[in-house]
Design an enzyme around this catalytic site. Structure first.
Site, PDB file in Angstrom:
ATOM      1  N   LYS A  47       0.844  -1.195   0.000  1.00  0.00           N
ATOM      2  CA  LYS A  47       0.000   0.000   0.000  1.00  0.00           C
ATOM      3  C   LYS A  47       0.878   1.242   0.000  1.00  0.00           C
ATOM      4  O   LYS A  47       1.850   1.327   0.761  1.00  0.00           O
ATOM      5  CB  LYS A  47      -0.921  -0.006   1.225  1.00  0.00           C
TER       6      LYS A  47
ATOM      7  N   SER B 289      -9.853   2.313   2.535  1.00  0.00           N
ATOM      8  CA  SER B 289      -8.949   3.017   1.631  1.00  0.00           C
ATOM      9  C   SER B 289      -7.990   2.110   0.884  1.00  0.00           C
ATOM     10  O   SER B 289      -7.421   2.487  -0.130  1.00  0.00           O
ATOM     11  CB  SER B 289      -8.126   4.027   2.438  1.00  0.00           C
TER      12      SER B 289
ATOM     13  N   SER C 189     -10.466   0.093   6.830  1.00  0.00           N
ATOM     14  CA  SER C 189      -9.844   0.216   5.508  1.00  0.00           C
ATOM     15  C   SER C 189      -9.133  -1.034   5.010  1.00  0.00           C
ATOM     16  O   SER C 189      -8.637  -1.046   3.885  1.00  0.00           O
ATOM     17  CB  SER C 189      -8.856   1.388   5.501  1.00  0.00           C
TER      18      SER C 189
END
Length: 494
Positions: free
Chosen positions: A78, A159, A183
Site C-alpha cells: 500500500k 482506503s 480500511s
C-alpha cells in the site's frame, strides 16, 4: 505449468522449496498478470525491475538452502508505507514526487523475510475514504463484475482498495494495508478476499504515513486465512522506533488453524441487527453462526450498547488527529510547493492545490472540533464515548470468546455512487469502526455472494492480542463457505 497466479502463498512456498518453479518465474507471472489487468489501476508505482532483482536473490537462497520465511512471494505494498528509494505518495498530489530515503518497519520486515515487491498500490488519498475513488491517481476498479450489470465498474472499497483488488485479481499473492476505521476489512469484503486488522500496537507504525495516529494499524490481505496468518507473522512485532508498538511475543498464527472450535463461545451483538439491514446481509450472518454451531461452537447473544455512537465518535476523533498530522504538509520541508506572497499564502496555496476535497473536508472538521470552545463539547466527549465502547467489548468478552458480525452493510457499489453524499459513504464503516475505536483485532472472510453476484464478507472481532482465536475461527468459516475467489477455491474438508 500450473497458473502460478492462482496458487496460495502456502502452496507457492512449498513449490519453491521443492523447486517446482523459481521465484523469478513466479514473479514474472504476476508482472504479466498486472499488465493484462492494468485497467484496474491497482498500482500507483509499479516496480517490476526491483521485483525481478529481489526474485533473483530469492532463487539464490533457495539454491543454497538458506531460504527465508517469505522468500520469492510477490506482494503489493500500500502506497502509505515508505519504501527506501521508491516513490511514496499516499495517493495525494502533495506527495506526488516524494521518494523516501528510509524504509517503514513493516516493509523492512517483509524485505528481511525475502518477499518480492511488485509495486505501490493505489489508495484513497491519505487513507481517507471507503471507495478508493479519492486518489489523485484515479480510482481503482474492483475485478468482480455484477451478474446483473456486467458492463458496470464497481468500487473495491477503501482506503486499501488497490491492495485488495490486486490480491483478488491475481496480480499479487498478498498485500499490505492499513486499517483506521475499516480500511482493510471493508475492501476485503468487497473484493472477496481475507483482510486482517491486528490489535492496535501489534505492528509498528514507523514509516507509515499517518492519518489518525491512535487508530491506524498495519495489516494484510490474502486469498486464504492461512496465507493471511503467514503474512501477519512476518510484519508483526515490537519496534523501538514506534512508541505505540507493544513488546509482546509474536505467535505462529498459522499453527493456531486447527479446525477445532468445539466449546468456543461466539457472540452475536444485538445492536448490529439494524433497521433496514438488507436481507442478504442478515442471511449470510445467520449462515456464519450456523456453520460455527455445526462445528461445536456455542452461539451467545451479547450487547454492545454504545455501538450506535461509534461512527459519530470516530468521525470526530479521526479528523481531529488528521488535522494535526497533515499540518506537516506546508510546502516548506518536502512535497508540493506553490509559492505565494509570504509564508501564510504559500501554506494556503500549497494545501489548496495539493489536497483533494475529502482530505480538506476532514482537515476542516478536525480543526473545528479541536478549536477553542468546541474541544470539550466534541473531542473530549468523543474520547469518553470511545472508552465506553471499549468497556462494552470488555464486558461482552466475559460471555464470549469471539464476536461474529457482517463486515459491511452491503456488497460493492458502482463507481460514482454515493460520492455526492459523504454521510452515506461514511456509513460503509458502520460495522468495522467500533473494532478500531476499541483497538481490537478483526478479520473479514468472504462468505457468499449478494443477489448481483458480488462478494459479501463476515467479520470476526477478537480479544486484544488474541489473533490466534480469530484465525482458528475464520478458517472454519472459510472451509464451510467454500467461497470461490477469482483465483482460488477453498475446498471443504471432509
Amino acid at each position: 505449468m500450473t497458473d502460478l497466479t492462482k496458487l496460495t502463498i502456502a502452496d507457492a512456498l512449498t513449490g519453491l522449496t521443492n523447486k517446482d518453479f523459481t521465484a523469478t518465474e513466479l514473479t514474472q507471472a504476476h508482472i504479466d498478470q498486472a499488465e493484462v489487468k492494468k485497467n484496474l489501476n491497482v498500482f500507483i508505482t509499479a516496480t517490476p525491475e526491483k521485483a525481478l532483482a529481489q526474485a533473483s536473490d530469492s532463487d539464490a537462497r533457495y539454491q543454497s538452502g538458506t531460504a527465508k520465511a517469505l522468500d520469492g512471494i510477490p506482494l503489493g505494498i500500500k502506497d502509505l508505507f515508505c519504501t527506501n528509494g521508491t516513490r511514496t505518495t499516499a495517493g495525494s498530489k502533495i506527495l506526488e514526487n516524494f521518494i523516501p530515503q528510509y524504509e517503514s518497519s513493516v516493509t523492512q520486515k517483509l524485505v528481511d523475510d525475502g518477499s518480492v515487491f511488485l509495486g505501490k498500490t493505489n489508495l484513497d488519498e491519505f487513507a481517507m475514504g471507503s471507495s478508493n475513488t479519492t486518489s489523485f491517481f484515479g480510482n481503482v476498479i474492483n475485478p468482480w463484475k455484477s451478474t446483473a450489470n456486467p458492463s458496470v465498474d464497481y468500487v473495491p472499497g477503501g482506503s486499501s482498495g488497490g491492495s485488495a483488488a490486486a490480491v483478488a485479481a491475481g496480480i499479487a499473492m498478498g498485500a499490505t494495508g492499513t486499517d483506521t476505521g475499516g480500511s482493510i476489512r471493508q475492501p476485503a469484503s468487497f473484493c472477496g478476499i481475507v483482510g486482517v486488522k491486528p490489535t492496535y500496537g501489534r505492528c509498528s507504525r514507523f514509516g507509515t504515513i499517518a492519518f489518525a495516529s491512535s487508530l491506524d494499524q498495519a495489516g494484510v490481505f490474502a486469498r486464504t486465512v492461512e496465507d493471511s496468518a503467514i503474512l501477519l507473522r512476518s510484519i508483526a512485532g515490537h519496534d523501538v522506533k514506534d512508541s505505540t508498538s507493544v513488546k509482546m511475543d509474536v505467535p505462529d498464527f498459522a499453527s493456531a488453524i486447527t479446525g477445532d472450535v468445539k466449546g468456543l463461545r461466539i457472540g452475536i451483538p444485538k445492536e448490529y441487527r439494524m433497521d433496514g439491514m438488507p436481507e442478504e446481509i442478515q442471511n449470510i450472518w445467520n449462515k456464519g453462526a450456523e456453520w460455527l454451531k455445526a462445528e461445536g461452537a456455542e452461539i451467545v447473544d451479547i450487547s454492545l450498547p454504545h455501538t450506535k455512537y461509534a461512527l459519530a465518535a470516530y468521525y470526530i476523533i479521526a479528523p481531529a488527529e488528521a488535522s494535526s498530522n497533515l499540518s506537516r504538509y506546508d510546502g516548506v520541508r518536502y512535497g508540493l510547493r506553490v509559492d505565494g506572497d509570504g509564508i501564510d499564502e504559500t501554506y494556503s496555496k500549497t494545501r489548496g492545490a495539493g489536497f483533494g476535497d475529502e482530505v480538506k473536508r476532514r482537515i476542516m472538521t478536525g480543526a473545528y472540533v479541536l478549536s477553542a470552545g468546541y474541544y470539550d463539547a466534541y473531542y473530549i466527549k468523543a474520547q469518553k464515548v470511545r472508552r465506553l465502547i471499549r468497556d462494552d467489548f470488555t464486558k461482552a468478552y466475559e460471555k464470549c470468546d469471539v464476536i461474529l458480525t457482517p463486515t459491511a452493510p452491503s456488497g460493492a457499489f458502482p463507481i460514482g455512487e454515493n460520492e455526492d453524499d459523504p454521510i452515506k459513504m461514511y456509513l460503509n464503516d458502520i460495522f468495522t469502526v467500533p473494532t478500531s475505536i476499541a483497538g481490537l483485532p478483526g478479520i473479514s472472510i468472504p462468505a457468499g455472494l449478494d443477489k448481483s453476484g458480488l462478494p459479501l464478507g463476515l467479520q470476526l472481532i477478537g480479544k486484544a492480542w488474541d489473533e490466534e482465536t480469530l484465525f482458528k475461527t475464520a478458517d472454519v468459516i472459510e472451509k464451510a463457505a467454500c467461497f470461490e475467489t477469482l483465483g482460488t477455491t477453498i475446498k471443504k474438508v471432509a
